[in-house]
Scaffold this motif. Structure first.
Motif, short mmCIF file in Angstrom:
data_model
loop_
_atom_site.label_atom_id
_atom_site.label_comp_id
_atom_site.label_asym_id
_atom_site.label_seq_id
_atom_site.Cartn_x
_atom_site.Cartn_y
_atom_site.Cartn_z
N MET A 1 0.82 -1.20 0.00
CA MET A 1 0.00 0.00 0.00
C MET A 1 0.87 1.27 0.00
O MET A 1 0.47 2.28 -0.56
N SER A 2 2.03 1.18 0.63
CA SER A 2 2.91 2.35 0.71
C SER A 2 3.36 2.83 -0.67
O SER A 2 3.48 4.03 -0.89
N TRP A 3 3.59 1.87 -1.57
CA TRP A 3 4.01 2.27 -2.91
C TRP A 3 2.88 2.98 -3.66
O TRP A 3 3.13 3.88 -4.46
N ILE A 4 1.65 2.59 -3.38
CA ILE A 4 0.50 3.27 -3.99
C ILE A 4 0.41 4.70 -3.46
O ILE A 4 0.21 5.65 -4.23
N PHE A 5 0.57 4.85 -2.12
CA PHE A 5 0.58 6.19 -1.53
C PHE A 5 1.69 7.03 -2.16
O PHE A 5 1.49 8.20 -2.49
N LEU A 6 2.85 6.42 -2.33
CA LEU A 6 3.99 7.15 -2.88
C LEU A 6 3.74 7.55 -4.33
O LEU A 6 4.06 8.67 -4.74
N PHE A 7 3.15 6.67 -5.10
CA PHE A 7 2.83 6.98 -6.49
C PHE A 7 1.90 8.19 -6.58
O PHE A 7 2.14 9.13 -7.34
N PHE A 8 0.83 8.18 -5.80
CA PHE A 8 -0.11 9.29 -5.84
C PHE A 8 0.48 10.56 -5.25
O PHE A 8 0.18 11.67 -5.71
N ALA A 9 1.35 10.41 -4.26
CA ALA A 9 2.07 11.58 -3.74
C ALA A 9 2.89 12.23 -4.86
O ALA A 9 2.92 13.46 -4.98
N GLY A 10 3.52 11.41 -5.68
CA GLY A 10 4.29 11.92 -6.82
C GLY A 10 3.40 12.62 -7.84
O GLY A 10 3.77 13.66 -8.39
N LEU A 11 2.21 12.07 -8.08
CA LEU A 11 1.29 12.71 -9.02
C LEU A 11 0.84 14.07 -8.50
O LEU A 11 0.76 15.04 -9.27
N PHE A 12 0.56 14.14 -7.20
CA PHE A 12 0.17 15.43 -6.64
C PHE A 12 1.34 16.41 -6.62
O PHE A 12 1.15 17.62 -6.68
N GLU A 13 2.56 15.88 -6.53
CA GLU A 13 3.73 16.77 -6.63
C GLU A 13 3.78 17.40 -8.03
O GLU A 13 4.07 18.58 -8.18
N ILE A 14 3.49 16.60 -9.04
CA ILE A 14 3.43 17.14 -10.40
C ILE A 14 2.36 18.23 -10.46
O ILE A 14 2.59 19.30 -11.04
N GLY A 15 1.22 17.96 -9.84
CA GLY A 15 0.13 18.93 -9.84
C GLY A 15 0.52 20.26 -9.24
O GLY A 15 0.21 21.32 -9.80
N THR A 35 -3.23 24.63 -6.06
CA THR A 35 -1.81 24.32 -5.90
C THR A 35 -1.48 24.02 -4.44
O THR A 35 -0.80 23.03 -4.14
N ILE A 36 -1.98 24.82 -3.54
CA ILE A 36 -1.74 24.60 -2.11
C ILE A 36 -2.38 23.29 -1.66
O ILE A 36 -1.76 22.52 -0.91
N ALA A 37 -3.59 23.01 -2.13
CA ALA A 37 -4.24 21.74 -1.79
C ALA A 37 -3.42 20.56 -2.30
O ALA A 37 -3.26 19.55 -1.59
N SER A 38 -2.90 20.68 -3.50
CA SER A 38 -2.08 19.61 -4.06
C SER A 38 -0.79 19.41 -3.25
O SER A 38 -0.35 18.27 -3.04
N MET A 39 -0.21 20.50 -2.77
CA MET A 39 0.98 20.40 -1.91
C MET A 39 0.66 19.63 -0.64
O MET A 39 1.42 18.73 -0.23
N ILE A 40 -0.46 19.96 -0.02
CA ILE A 40 -0.84 19.31 1.24
C ILE A 40 -1.10 17.83 1.03
O ILE A 40 -0.62 16.98 1.79
N VAL A 41 -1.84 17.49 -0.03
CA VAL A 41 -2.13 16.08 -0.32
C VAL A 41 -0.84 15.33 -0.62
O VAL A 41 -0.62 14.21 -0.13
#
Length: 104
Positions: A1-15, A35-41
């Motif tokens: 599950m951690s890798w899934i969290f990390l993958f989506f964290a990376g997508l939100f970093e792109i955002g 942008t701020i919401a994406s940073m927090i997520v």
């Protein structure tokens, strides 16, 4: 599950990285809020991933996903140059991300 969290964290970093361009120096309210919401997520998901993944690996993969995605979207959305050398370097980053996943 951690890798899934990390993958989506990376997508939100792109955002948020791309979002910064659209905030126009934080003068546009909606892009700024998104942008701020994406940073927090992004940071929240990274924190969840760090519960079980090594920090060095997780951080490198997180920034790698963000770097590759931001560079590719910069080419696609913002008309940045897509030179052979630039694309090859992006490919090397992808190889690094895959390598870290394989050894973690």
């Amino acid at each position: 599950m951690s890798w899934i969290f990390l993958f989506f964290a990376g997508l939100f970093e792109i955002g948020w990285a791309i979002g910064l361009k659209y905030t126009d120096g934080f003068s546009r309210p909606l892009p700024t809020l998104l942008t701020i919401a994406s940073m927090i997520v992004s940071l929240g998901l990274l924190g969840l991933a760090l519960k079980t993944l090594p920090v060095g690996t997780a951080y490198a993969v997180w920034t790698g996903i963000g770097t590759v995605g931001t560079a590719l979207l910069g080419i696609w959305l913002l008309g940045e140059p897509a030179t052979v050398v630039r694309l090859a370097c992006i490919g090397l980053i992808v190889c690094g991300i895959v390598g870290l996943k394989l050894v973690a």
